[in-house]
Motif scaffolding. Structure first.
Motif, PDB file in Angstrom:
ATOM      1  N   UNK A 169      43.878  39.746  31.886  1.00 17.55           N
ATOM      2  CA  UNK A 169      42.577  39.800  32.304  1.00 17.55           C
ATOM      3  C   UNK A 169      42.393  40.740  33.669  1.00 17.55           C
ATOM      4  N   UNK A 170      43.528  41.342  34.319  1.00 16.65           N
ATOM      5  CA  UNK A 170      43.616  42.057  35.327  1.00 16.65           C
ATOM      6  C   UNK A 170      42.922  43.539  35.226  1.00 16.65           C
ATOM      7  N   UNK A 171      43.243  43.982  33.814  1.00 19.77           N
ATOM      8  CA  UNK A 171      43.245  45.417  33.764  1.00 19.77           C
ATOM      9  C   UNK A 171      42.379  45.744  32.523  1.00 19.77           C
ATOM     10  N   UNK A 172      42.643  46.839  31.654  1.00 22.06           N
ATOM     11  CA  UNK A 172      41.726  47.172  30.447  1.00 22.06           C
ATOM     12  C   UNK A 172      42.431  46.286  29.231  1.00 22.06           C
ATOM     13  N   UNK A 204      37.417  42.456  32.533  1.00 24.21           N
ATOM     14  CA  UNK A 204      37.043  41.341  33.177  1.00 24.21           C
ATOM     15  C   UNK A 204      37.550  41.419  34.839  1.00 24.21           C
ATOM     16  N   UNK A 205      36.805  42.260  35.575  1.00 27.27           N
ATOM     17  CA  UNK A 205      37.263  42.351  36.990  1.00 27.27           C
ATOM     18  C   UNK A 205      36.768  41.235  37.881  1.00 27.27           C
ATOM     19  N   UNK A 206      36.119  40.393  37.396  1.00 27.32           N
ATOM     20  CA  UNK A 206      35.766  39.181  38.495  1.00 27.32           C
ATOM     21  C   UNK A 206      37.246  38.534  38.489  1.00 27.32           C
ATOM     22  N   UNK A 254      48.019  46.639  34.163  1.00 27.46           N
ATOM     23  CA  UNK A 254      46.885  47.409  33.997  1.00 27.46           C
ATOM     24  C   UNK A 254      46.324  47.538  32.614  1.00 27.46           C
ATOM     25  N   UNK A 255      47.011  47.068  31.742  1.00 28.83           N
ATOM     26  CA  UNK A 255      46.270  46.785  30.407  1.00 28.83           C
ATOM     27  C   UNK A 255      46.983  45.770  29.460  1.00 28.83           C
TER      28      UNK A 255
END
Length: 531
Positions: free
Chosen positions: A342-345, A377-379, A88-89
């Motif tokens: 890149x999956x979270x904050x 980077x939620x893409x 998550x971060x």
């Protein structure tokens, strides 16, 4: 002549739509009026560049996933799907260090292992203790968000927390600063800076009293992490609209309310198109100062309104945003697994002095000496929001003042400040700037003009201790009602529990309206019986 509605909802932010959904579910006739062409306010997604679904405001959803609203309204049946942001971060290492970055997984053991690799065993043990202490406390805070902020409700929300040191010591834990909390648990400054930057997403700096809980909220991410709605943040709005329409509610866009007036035993809402919409009740989901302006035009006591306006603090503004289309994901220093970063904050600070300097400058009407940046980077999780082989990146920079010292205008400096934010990102992810193909800039002035967020404050009014809970936005307005305005209700980020995507104030306001209607019916029945 048009029939009188049960309720008119002014504004279509997610809290307003949550209110509308709960009322329509109970059988009320509901119309939502929205000034914008796009419903949802800051929880909306549009095509900024060809093939890109770009959020206009919020991106990651945290609180609403802890609220139960998604389940109560069965929004999954209306198309809403979340992907967990796990990890998550990510906090890259300082530039002059060969240590690894810190990866915050949902799994506490994996997070502690990352903290130990970056900061040492002592800090990993301290982080585990921090989560154990603040997990239950943060859950209690979330419970307090689900009800009107009365003394009784607040007491019951926190009842049962471990108060081994005594209630006075426990209350002090909540009232202290985020910085003090971090100094109590940790020694490593980059770790403290990352957690302070997470906490500061609520708006205030972590030097303010009462911000400990904003840092402590990180502990709850190990229970349920931030979620990314598939298709963009606006997918939540679309699900709420679908739910509302399935229960008979309607939404009218591009027709702003211009006046809210009490006429006899009902309300009249006038709009820019010349409509006069009559209803027994009104739920105002726009900025509280906008609502006061509508009441002013409708003949409400002007002196009282002016007193309320002067008593609220909007603040200097919070930040600016770059919405980017790129040909690749950022590659950060300090981690050999890009999927972990890149999956979270992406928390791009390593010293709290960096944060303090930015906030101090904003208070003086100046730009930060060095931008503080949070990247998303939620893409990487949801490829539907960008064309094949492309990515969408959001860079949020805090703090940037709405009103600039010396009469400077945002239109004149936005380009140069964009370059500074990109340069800051470049120091964390070398080569990133070359990947940028599209850029949409939202300055504080743009945030106000497009989304109606006065002063560029995405939280409406400051999220400081004196404007939270039973003081938000003011004590006399904190119960979602307006004095001497029966049937008028407030919701949105201006009200308890404040900004962020929670939906809690929308549900709370609807419950208050429903309870008032039930009480009114009971009173009428008693009157009939007594005759």
């Amino acid at each position: 002549m048009n029939a009188t509605l049960d309720v008119v909802v002014v504004g279509s932010g997610h809290n307003a739509l949550v209110s509308a959904c709960y009322l329509a579910r109970d059988g009320w006739s509901v119309e939502v009026l929205e000034r914008d062409t796009v419903p949802g306010g800051a929880v909306s997604t549009v095509e900024r560049f060809p093939g890109y679904a770009v959020d206009r405001g919020s991106s990651a959803h945290i609180m609403v996933r802890h609220s139960g609203i998604v389940e109560e309204l069965d929004l999954a049946a209306h198309g809403l799907r979340y992907i967990d942001c796990d990890p998550w971060a990510y906090a890259p290492p300082p530039a002059d260090s060969d240590r690894p970055g810190i990866v915050f997984h949902r799994d506490l053991d994996r997070t502690c292992a990352s903290v130990e690799a970056a900061c040492g065993r002592r800090e990993a043990d301290a982080y585990r203790r921090f989560v154990q202490d603040w997990g239950p406390r943060s859950a209690a805070v979330m419970t307090s968000f689900t009800r009107p902020p009365t003394g009784r409700h607040l007491l019951s929300s926190f009842w049962g927390l471990d108060a081994g040191e005594g209630g006075s010591a426990l209350s002090r834990r909540f009232l202290t600063t985020g910085d003090s909390l971090l100094d109590e648990y940790f020694d490593d400054e980059p770790l403290k800076a990352a957690l302070a930057w997470f906490g500061a997403q609520s708006g205030p700096p972590m030097s303010e009293p009462g911000t400990a809980a904003m840092v402590g909220f990180a502990a709850l991410m190990h229970t349920l992490p931030p979620g990314r709605a598939i298709g963009g943040s606006g997918a939540l709005t679309q699900a709420l609209l679908s739910r509302l329409r399935s229960d008979g509610g309607t939404v009218t866009c591009s027709d702003a309310a211009t006046e809210i007036r009490r006429t006899g035993d009902r309300w009249t809402v006038r709009t820019e198109s010349g409509r006069s919409v009559q209803a027994h009740r009104v739920v105002a989901g726009c900025h509280v100062l906008t609502t006061l302006d509508l009441l002013d035009r409708g003949g409400y006591d002007r002196d009282r309104l002016e007193g309320w306006r002067r008593s609220m603090r909007v603040g200097p503004g919070i930040g600016m945003v770059l919405r980017l289309g790129t040909d690749s994901l950022p590659r950060y220093r300090g981690c050999d697994e890009p999927e972990s970063t890149t999956s979270g904050l992406q928390l791009l600070v390593d010293d709290r002095a960096h944060l303090r300097a930015a906030h101090g400058a904003a208070m003086a009407g100046d730009l930060p000496p060095r931008p503080t940046v949070l990247a998303m980077s939620f893409s990487a999780l949801d490829p539907t929001i960008a064309p094949d082989g492309k990515h969408q990146i959001t860079l949020w920079s805090q703090w940037h003042p709405y009103a600039l010292r010396g009469g400077r205008r945002w239109a004149d400096i936005a380009g140069a400040e964009t370059d500074r934010i990109l340069a800051e990102m470049e120091t964390r992810s070398p080569g990133f700037t070359a990947s940028v193909e599209h850029c949409h800039v939202q300055t504080p002035a743009d945030i106000e003009s497009e989304l109606g967020l006065l002063g560029g404050n995405v939280m409406h009014v400051e999220m400081s201790l004196d404007q939270m809970f039973l003081w938000r936005p003011l004590p006399e307005l904190s119960g979602y009602r307006v004095p001497d305005a029966p049937g008028l209700y407030l919701t949105g980020a201006s009200t308890h529990p404040g900004g962020g995507v929670s939906g809690a104030s929308g549900r709370n306001a609807a419950r208050v309206a429903l309870a008032d209607a039930k009480g009114s019916l009971v009173d009428r029945v008693k009157g009939w019986v007594s005759r």
